[in-house]
Motif scaffolding. Structure first.
Motif, short mmCIF file in Angstrom:
data_model
loop_
_atom_site.label_atom_id
_atom_site.label_comp_id
_atom_site.label_asym_id
_atom_site.label_seq_id
_atom_site.Cartn_x
_atom_site.Cartn_y
_atom_site.Cartn_z
N GLN A 151 38.64 47.91 33.30
CA GLN A 151 39.61 48.39 32.31
C GLN A 151 38.96 48.36 30.94
O GLN A 151 38.18 47.46 30.64
CB GLN A 151 40.85 47.47 32.25
N ASN A 182 41.28 36.55 33.36
CA ASN A 182 41.76 37.74 34.07
C ASN A 182 41.15 37.82 35.46
O ASN A 182 41.85 38.14 36.43
CB ASN A 182 41.49 39.00 33.26
N SER A 183 39.88 37.52 35.58
CA SER A 183 39.22 37.54 36.88
C SER A 183 39.86 36.51 37.81
O SER A 183 40.12 36.78 38.98
CB SER A 183 37.72 37.25 36.75
N ARG A 195 43.41 37.53 38.99
CA ARG A 195 43.39 38.65 39.93
C ARG A 195 42.84 38.28 41.30
O ARG A 195 43.14 38.95 42.29
CB ARG A 195 42.58 39.80 39.34
N SER A 196 42.03 37.25 41.37
CA SER A 196 41.38 36.90 42.64
C SER A 196 42.00 35.68 43.34
O SER A 196 41.64 35.39 44.47
CB SER A 196 39.89 36.66 42.42
N PRO A 212 51.57 41.33 41.13
CA PRO A 212 50.14 41.55 40.80
C PRO A 212 49.88 41.53 39.29
O PRO A 212 50.73 41.89 38.49
CB PRO A 212 49.87 42.94 41.37
N ASP A 258 46.92 43.00 38.08
CA ASP A 258 45.89 44.01 37.83
C ASP A 258 46.22 44.95 36.68
O ASP A 258 45.31 45.46 36.03
CB ASP A 258 45.63 44.83 39.10
#
Length: 143
Positions: free
Chosen positions: A32, A67-68, A71-72, A82, A84
């Motif tokens: 993004q 953020n990583s 999301r994981s 979600p 994302d």
């Protein structure tokens, strides 16, 4: 512009500018683009810390890291909607986090409530968010 805005408020700590390569890494690894105003701010100061260590705007490294992680995280996938579409960039020091919506691209700021998983609009722009967050007397100024 952003350093001048932040310096209007007492007890605000600013950093040196973010490395442009770090911003590129955030965009590439998250898939993004950074919102324009956030990119500009990070190029002036790599994060803004307010009273009592509240990270009103995270460093580029922390933006990527948080953020990583969100999301994981498998557990988060079963607990929350979600993440994302969001790009988190700061917090209130009590668990709630602030984000731009990236799908679709929006320049408005939303807060994610960590207790209810709600995502609520709080400011029309990064500038308005900063003025509200840095000018408040508490960590829940947006309620």
């Amino acid at each position: 512009m952003w350093r001048e805005l932040a310096s209007e408020f007492p007890d605000v700590e600013l950093q040196g500018p973010a490395d442009p390569d770090a911003l590129t890494a955030v965009e590439e690894q998250l898939g993004q683009t950074l919102p324009g105003p956030l990119r500009e701010l990070l190029l002036e100061t790599d994060g803004i810390e307010a009273d009592f260590g509240t990270e009103t705007v995270w460093t580029a490294e922390k933006i990527l890291e948080e953020n990583s992680s969100f999301r994981s995280n498998e557990q988060f996938r079963s607990l929350y909607m979600p993440f994302d579409a969001l790009m988190f960039f700061g917090d209130n020091g009590g668990g709630d986090q602030f984000a731009f919506v990236r799908t679709p691209d929006r320049d408005e700021i939303f807060v994610w409530d960590h207790e209810t998983d709600s995502r609520t609009w709080v400011a029309p722009s990064l500038e308005n968010y900063l003025r509200s967050a840095l000018g408040s007397d508490g960590d829940d100024w947006y309620r």
